[in-house]
Design an enzyme around this catalytic site. Structure first.
Site, PDB file in Angstrom:
ATOM      1  N   ARG A 200       0.825  -1.216   0.000  1.00 55.01           N
ATOM      2  CA  ARG A 200       0.000   0.000   0.000  1.00 55.01           C
ATOM      3  C   ARG A 200       0.858   1.264   0.000  1.00 55.01           C
ATOM      4  O   ARG A 200       0.447   2.285  -0.559  1.00 55.01           O
ATOM      5  CB  ARG A 200      -0.926  -0.001   1.217  1.00 55.01           C
ATOM      6  CG  ARG A 200      -2.120  -0.905   1.003  1.00 55.01           C
ATOM      7  CD  ARG A 200      -3.038  -0.928   2.193  1.00 55.01           C
ATOM      8  NE  ARG A 200      -4.333  -1.482   1.816  1.00 55.01           N
ATOM      9  CZ  ARG A 200      -5.215  -1.974   2.677  1.00 55.01           C
ATOM     10  NH1 ARG A 200      -4.950  -1.969   3.972  1.00 55.01           N
ATOM     11  NH2 ARG A 200      -6.358  -2.449   2.255  1.00 55.01           N
TER      12      ARG A 200
ATOM     13  N   GLY B 207     -12.418  -4.035   1.092  1.00 60.00           N
ATOM     14  CA  GLY B 207     -13.791  -3.593   1.361  1.00 60.00           C
ATOM     15  C   GLY B 207     -14.270  -2.588   0.329  1.00 60.00           C
ATOM     16  O   GLY B 207     -15.412  -2.637  -0.131  1.00 60.00           O
TER      17      GLY B 207
ATOM     18  N   GLY C 126      -6.821  -6.843   1.307  1.00 61.25           N
ATOM     19  CA  GLY C 126      -5.513  -6.636   1.917  1.00 61.25           C
ATOM     20  C   GLY C 126      -4.749  -7.939   2.089  1.00 61.25           C
ATOM     21  O   GLY C 126      -3.577  -8.040   1.706  1.00 61.25           O
TER      22      GLY C 126
ATOM     23  N   LYS D 284     -13.761 -12.705   6.501  1.00 61.80           N
ATOM     24  CA  LYS D 284     -14.842 -11.760   6.809  1.00 61.80           C
ATOM     25  C   LYS D 284     -16.105 -12.162   6.063  1.00 61.80           C
ATOM     26  O   LYS D 284     -16.501 -11.530   5.079  1.00 61.80           O
ATOM     27  CB  LYS D 284     -14.428 -10.352   6.390  1.00 61.80           C
ATOM     28  CG  LYS D 284     -13.230  -9.810   7.154  1.00 61.80           C
ATOM     29  CD  LYS D 284     -12.935  -8.397   6.668  1.00 61.80           C
ATOM     30  CE  LYS D 284     -11.552  -7.934   7.042  1.00 61.80           C
ATOM     31  NZ  LYS D 284     -11.078  -6.874   6.156  1.00 61.80           N
TER      32      LYS D 284
HETATM   33  P1  ADP Z   1      -8.920  -9.979   2.519  1.00 67.01           P
HETATM   34  O1  ADP Z   1      -8.098  -9.117   3.448  1.00 67.01           O
HETATM   35  O2  ADP Z   1      -8.140 -10.464   1.342  1.00 67.01           O
HETATM   36  O3  ADP Z   1     -10.208  -9.331   2.161  1.00 67.01           O
HETATM   37  P2  ADP Z   1     -10.010 -11.438   4.755  1.00 67.01           P
HETATM   38  O4  ADP Z   1      -9.534 -10.375   5.652  1.00 67.01           O
HETATM   39  O5  ADP Z   1     -11.460 -11.643   4.610  1.00 67.01           O
HETATM   40  O6  ADP Z   1      -9.319 -11.308   3.317  1.00 67.01           O
HETATM   41  O7  ADP Z   1      -9.468 -12.849   5.243  1.00 67.01           O
HETATM   42  C1  ADP Z   1      -8.091 -13.145   5.349  1.00 67.01           C
HETATM   43  C2  ADP Z   1      -7.870 -14.155   6.439  1.00 67.01           C
HETATM   44  O8  ADP Z   1      -8.713 -15.269   6.263  1.00 67.01           O
HETATM   45  C3  ADP Z   1      -6.456 -14.691   6.475  1.00 67.01           C
HETATM   46  O9  ADP Z   1      -5.820 -14.204   7.627  1.00 67.01           O
HETATM   47  C4  ADP Z   1      -6.655 -16.223   6.529  1.00 67.01           C
HETATM   48  O10 ADP Z   1      -5.821 -16.843   7.489  1.00 67.01           O
HETATM   49  C5  ADP Z   1      -8.112 -16.348   6.922  1.00 67.01           C
HETATM   50  N1  ADP Z   1      -8.736 -17.606   6.520  1.00 67.01           N
HETATM   51  C6  ADP Z   1      -8.794 -18.118   5.287  1.00 67.01           C
HETATM   52  N2  ADP Z   1      -9.422 -19.316   5.303  1.00 67.01           N
HETATM   53  C7  ADP Z   1      -9.760 -19.563   6.575  1.00 67.01           C
HETATM   54  C8  ADP Z   1     -10.422 -20.640   7.234  1.00 67.01           C
HETATM   55  N3  ADP Z   1     -10.834 -21.708   6.574  1.00 67.01           N
HETATM   56  N4  ADP Z   1     -10.607 -20.549   8.560  1.00 67.01           N
HETATM   57  C9  ADP Z   1     -10.174 -19.470   9.237  1.00 67.01           C
HETATM   58  N5  ADP Z   1      -9.542 -18.409   8.674  1.00 67.01           N
HETATM   59  C10 ADP Z   1      -9.339 -18.464   7.362  1.00 67.01           C
HETATM   60 MG    MG Z   2      -8.215  -8.753   5.548  1.00 66.92          MG
END
Ligand code: ADP
Ligand code: MG
Length: 403
Positions: free
Chosen positions: A37, A384, A360, A202
């Site tokens: 970023r 988001g 992120g 999320k």
């Molecule tokens: P982004 O930041 O790309 O939008 P999120 O913040 O929603 O993604 O999610 C990222 C997190 O999701 C990572 O830290 C990862 O460890 C976690 N994650 C992925 N799959 C699982 C799972 N099956 N159970 C728990 N956590 C998970």
């Molecule tokens: Mg995230």
């Protein structure tokens, strides 16, 4: 939206330009683990500095509770920004206080300063218009011009994002211009097949985007934490996996609509499970067990997609004309659960289409797993924000730059 080139043409030399950036980087203590970023917004800052502006950079970091909290200090980001720009970046230890005023007053033409975390002031995120407005007034008094370039925060109705631009002559930075251009490509006139891959943790944040994408995408592939709510909705037990029980009716509605509209809605067929969440610090071997996605043991949680799902998802991406991917397929921070995310990243690179990675953690995963970020069509700095754009929502920080 006015561009910064137009702003520069109007004259920025000697002017104090407030740049709302998104320097919300992942930290391990005071070490920045992914500086994507900071690198993404650096060209905007460099361009303004080269034009002779006094550049005041500001951002939030994490979620402090409206008061100073050293673990969320932006000080490490000032150092890293200075390294990237190849020039000194001074740092104000507050947002609108004595330090900020003195640091800004000391700026020479072409110099850059970074203010402390905007969320150390409760006015930044306040729901109260007057409280937010008062903070925006204080920020406005530091500067002559405003540049909005914190794409990762444009979905927030926050003082520095939404209220401040109406108080100063403003323009959109180059990062926001690029990000919006990419999102337009994903909403108007997409190359088909349009494949969307969703994962991450999320779950409820991300379900909303499916609503809109069901009208646009040809295939939707689900992985990561959100897959378990869908698997449960289909009647499978998911053990102690991440689950959002209250969202099951929504998931069922999406599954029904996908079928009706002929959108391929693909869920994992196998998953890696364990009784314990892995130790992300020591990365001690986790010894996961591989099970079919309809046979998750009651005492275990799913932490990555399995090899059959990796192959299935790669095949669904092989002929994609457009791909939007948001959310890791598993707990990629641990090597035993990184293969699903790695396989999807590789499948994006192998696909002939225009590929966009948003989120992120997804963007960080791509870099941490060693992929060449330039090989992707676009890596977005906003998770988001890009999701809400694709949901069709009005983003306060973009609306504020429209006038
Ligand atoms: P982004 O930041 O790309 O939008 P999120 O913040 O929603 O993604 O999610 C990222 C997190 O999701 C990572 O830290 C990862 O460890 C976690 N994650 C992925 N799959 C699982 C799972 N099956 N159970 C728990 N956590 C998970
Ligand atoms: Mg995230």
């Amino acid at each position: 939206m006015k561009t910064i080139d137009e702003l520069i043409q109007d004259g920025v030399t000697g002017k104090r330009v407030f740049v709302r950036a998104d320097l919300n980087v992942p930290l391990d203590g005071t070490t920045i683990t992914d500086d994507g970023r900071i690198r993404a917004v650096a060209p905007t800052i460099a361009k303004l500095a080269e034009a002779g502006a006094k550049v005041i950079v500001a951002s939030h970091l994490g979620r402090p509770k409206g008061a100073p909290d050293p673990q969320f200090s932006l000080a490490p980001a000032a150092v890293r920004l200075g390294e990237i720009l190849g020039k000194n970046v001074s740092f104000a230890t507050d947002t609108v206080g004595d330090s900020a005023k003195a640091t800004v007053a000391a700026l020479g033409d072409g110099e850059v300063t970074l203010l402390e975390n905007l969320r150390f002031n409760a006015g930044e995120t306040s729901k109260d218009d007057a409280e937010r407005g008062a903070f925006a007034d204080a920020l406005a008094s530091l500067a002559d011009l405003y540049v909005g370039d914190g794409f990762g925060a444009v979905h927030r109705k926050h003082a520095s994002v939404y209220d401040l631009p109406s108080r100063l002559p403003q323009a959109a930075g180059d990062l926001i211009a690029t990000e919006v251009g990419v999102l337009k490509k994903l909403t108007d006139d997409v190359q088909r097949p349009y494949v969307v891959v969703l994962g991450g943790a999320k779950v409820s944040d991300k379900l909303g985007v499916i609503d809109n994408l069901l009208e646009k995408a040809d295939r939707i592939l689900i992985g990561g934490g959100m897959s378990y709510t869908f698997l449960k909705a289909k009647g499978h037990e998911v053990g102690i996996s991440l689950l959002q029980e209250d969202q099951i009716p929504v998931c069922l509605e999406y599954l029904a609509r996908a079928e009706k509209r002929g959108v391929e809605f693909v869920l994992p067929v196998d998953v890696l499970v364990s009784a314990d969440f892995p130790d992300l610090k020591t990365k001690a071997p986790a010894n996961p067990e591989l099970v079919a996605s309809d046979a998750i043991p009651a005492d275990k949680e799913g932490l990555d997609i399995g090899p059959k799902t990796r192959e299935l998802y790669a095949s669904k991406l092989a002929d994609a004309g457009t791909v939007f991917w948001n959310g890791p397929m598993g707990v990629f921070e641990h090597p035993d659960y990184a293969n699903g995310t790695r396989a999807v990243a590789q499948a994006l690179l192998d696909s002939p289409g225009f590929t966009v990675v948003g989120g992120g953690d997804s963007a960080a995963a791509v870099r941490i797993l060693g992929f060449d970020e330039n090989a992707f069509g676009h890596i977005s700095t906003g998770g988001g924000a890009s999701l809400e754009y694709l949901e069709g929502k009005t983003l306060p920080g973009l609306a504020a730059l429209e006038d």
